[in-house]
Scaffold this motif. Structure first.
Motif, PDB file in Angstrom:
ATOM      1  N   UNK A 160       0.818  -1.193   0.000  1.00 30.42           N
ATOM      2  CA  UNK A 160       0.000   0.000   0.000  1.00 30.42           C
ATOM      3  C   UNK A 160       0.852   1.243   0.000  1.00 30.42           C
ATOM      4  N   UNK A 161       2.102   1.105   0.442  1.00 30.85           N
ATOM      5  CA  UNK A 161       2.916   2.319   0.482  1.00 30.85           C
ATOM      6  C   UNK A 161       3.588   2.597  -0.869  1.00 30.85           C
ATOM      7  N   UNK A 162       3.275   1.762  -1.897  1.00 31.02           N
ATOM      8  CA  UNK A 162       3.946   1.999  -3.174  1.00 31.02           C
ATOM      9  C   UNK A 162       3.485   3.288  -3.843  1.00 31.02           C
ATOM     10  N   UNK A 163       2.326   3.821  -3.388  1.00 31.34           N
ATOM     11  CA  UNK A 163       1.803   5.040  -4.009  1.00 31.34           C
ATOM     12  C   UNK A 163       2.228   6.290  -3.272  1.00 31.34           C
ATOM     13  N   UNK A 164       3.025   6.159  -2.255  1.00 28.63           N
ATOM     14  CA  UNK A 164       3.143   7.343  -1.419  1.00 28.63           C
ATOM     15  C   UNK A 164       3.820   8.517  -2.137  1.00 28.63           C
ATOM     16  N   UNK A 165       3.288   9.682  -1.856  1.00 31.61           N
ATOM     17  CA  UNK A 165       3.689  10.906  -2.532  1.00 31.61           C
ATOM     18  C   UNK A 165       4.890  11.465  -1.783  1.00 31.61           C
ATOM     19  N   UNK A 166       5.960  11.852  -2.515  1.00 28.81           N
ATOM     20  CA  UNK A 166       7.108  12.419  -1.800  1.00 28.81           C
ATOM     21  C   UNK A 166       6.746  13.740  -1.117  1.00 28.81           C
ATOM     22  N   UNK A 167       7.389  13.994   0.028  1.00 30.70           N
ATOM     23  CA  UNK A 167       7.089  15.212   0.797  1.00 30.70           C
ATOM     24  C   UNK A 167       7.317  16.461  -0.049  1.00 30.70           C
ATOM     25  N   UNK A 174      -4.776  12.277  -3.055  1.00 31.77           N
ATOM     26  CA  UNK A 174      -4.200  11.126  -3.764  1.00 31.77           C
ATOM     27  C   UNK A 174      -5.020  10.644  -4.957  1.00 31.77           C
ATOM     28  N   UNK A 175      -5.870  11.508  -5.521  1.00 32.06           N
ATOM     29  CA  UNK A 175      -6.677  11.052  -6.655  1.00 32.06           C
ATOM     30  C   UNK A 175      -5.801  10.694  -7.849  1.00 32.06           C
ATOM     31  N   UNK A 198      -5.202   7.138  -7.453  1.00 28.44           N
ATOM     32  CA  UNK A 198      -6.338   6.279  -7.098  1.00 28.44           C
ATOM     33  C   UNK A 198      -6.758   5.402  -8.261  1.00 28.44           C
ATOM     34  N   UNK A 199      -7.593   4.419  -7.936  1.00 25.54           N
ATOM     35  CA  UNK A 199      -8.067   3.501  -8.966  1.00 25.54           C
ATOM     36  C   UNK A 199      -9.109   4.183  -9.845  1.00 25.54           C
TER      37      UNK A 199
END
Lengths: 234, 113
Positions: free
Chosen positions: B1-8, B58-59, B62-63
């Motif tokens: 689930x953390x593969x989508x995380x947005x860099x700070x 995070x759209x 998103x799926x």
């Protein structure tokens, strides 16, 4: 993340995903989708007010400009900036959990978000609503017409009704948001979040950002509508 | 689930853009652009909403299903506002179907007003 399916010592007390889901990704998507469905009902809820606002403004454009001049742009703009800051700190709280930062970092970001939310409400209550009350421009609480409004006075009062209902409903959402953040802070303090589990943060973040978006529309529609230049505003 | 995380860094960039757009929309409100004041204010508000929805919410990551649901929600809002306005703004096009007698007088009332 396929590797999360590997059984871990956490699994008993802290399952990676509930039994009805195939995997964590599906669980996350279900949560996100559910929250967005709720947010859409909120969009329609606020949308009814925006719709009424559009109609009244199209019918009485001049009265709405007079009404808008009763509001102080500096407070509206400040609160917009405060909310944007709070959205950043909320996003950073989730980010901290995702990348596995310490619970202290998560709590710090949550507390800053909460304080910014309280700042927003404080500015609204004291510098805006309380002063509006003193200036007799709160409909139903000693509202007094002003000579310069002329025949537009009833519609200026209508604008103030829109202003108080829309910002009031928004402020109520902020209060609920601060309540949610309090629960999240307690959960974070109890070590509930990790890089493997942060769904409550993720879902609550959606709500917090949604409330920010409502204000992004309220600010120009209430504070900045036409004619700021004619009288110079405040 | 953390593969989508947005860099700070992305969050900071979005944040700075949002503050810039807030300043812009406030500044533009003091310049007389006629009807375009409202247009500019709404365009900036939509731009800010897109930044918040795409990055903070995070759209962008998103799926498809979530996106369709969100777009459907906004579409329904558009239906509500546009159909209500279609009624409200066109009522004067035709005489009101009021009481039988008064509607007959309407053309004369229009002439008198």
């Amino acid at each position: 993340m396929a590797e999360t399916a590997v059984p871990s010592p956490l699994h008993e007390t802290h399952p990676e995903h509930a039994h009805q889901f195939e995997d964590k990704e599906q669980q996350r998507e279900a949560g996100t989708l559910g929250m967005w469905t709720f947010l859409i009902t909120e969009i329609m809820f606020f949308g009814g007010m925006f719709c009424a606002y559009v109609i009244y403004r199209s019918l009485h454009p001049h009265a709405f400009e007079l009404g808008s001049h009763l509001l102080e742009v500096k407070f509206g703009a400040t609160n917009t900036a405060v909310l944007i800051c709070s959205s950043l700190t909320m996003a950073m709280a989730i980010h901290s959990a995702q990348v596995g930062k310490s619970k202290g970092t998560i709590i710090a970001f949550l507390v800053i978000t909460m304080l910014l939310g309280l700042t927003f409400i404080g500015v609204k209550l004291y510098f805006e609503w309380y002063h509006d009350y003193l200036e007799h421009i709160v409909p139903g609480f000693g509202f007094m017409n002003r000579g310069e409004w002329g025949a537009d006075a009833p519609q200026v009062q209508m604008f103030m009704v829109f202003y108080f209902f829309m910002t009031g409903l928004h402020a109520l959402h902020m209060v609920i948001g601060i309540g949610i953040l309090t629960v999240l802070t307690i959960m974070a303090a109890r070590d509930r979040f990790s890089s493997r589990y942060f769904a409550p943060l993720d879902i609550s973040g959606l709500y917090w950002h949604f409330v920010d978006i409502i204000w992004i529309y309220l600010f120009p529609l209430l504070y900045l509508i036409g004619g700021r230049y004619t009288t110079g505003g405040h | 689930m953390s593969e989508h995380f947005v860099p700070a860094k992305t969050y900071i960039l979005v944040f700075v853009s949002l503050l810039f757009l807030t300043g812009l929309t406030t500044g533009v409100a003091y310049i007389d652009l006629g009807v375009f004041n409202t247009v500019v204010a709404l365009v900036i508000a939509v731009a800010k909403m897109m930044l918040v929805v795409l990055f903070f919410m995070h759209m962008k990551y998103s799926s498809g299903m979530t996106r369709v649901v969100v777009i459907a929600g906004l579409f329904w809002l558009a239906i509500m506002i546009s159909l209500t306005l279609a009624d409200e703004l066109t009522r004067w096009w035709t005489p009101t179907a009021g009481a039988w007698g008064t509607s007959m007088l309407l053309p004369f009332l229009v002439l008198l007003s």
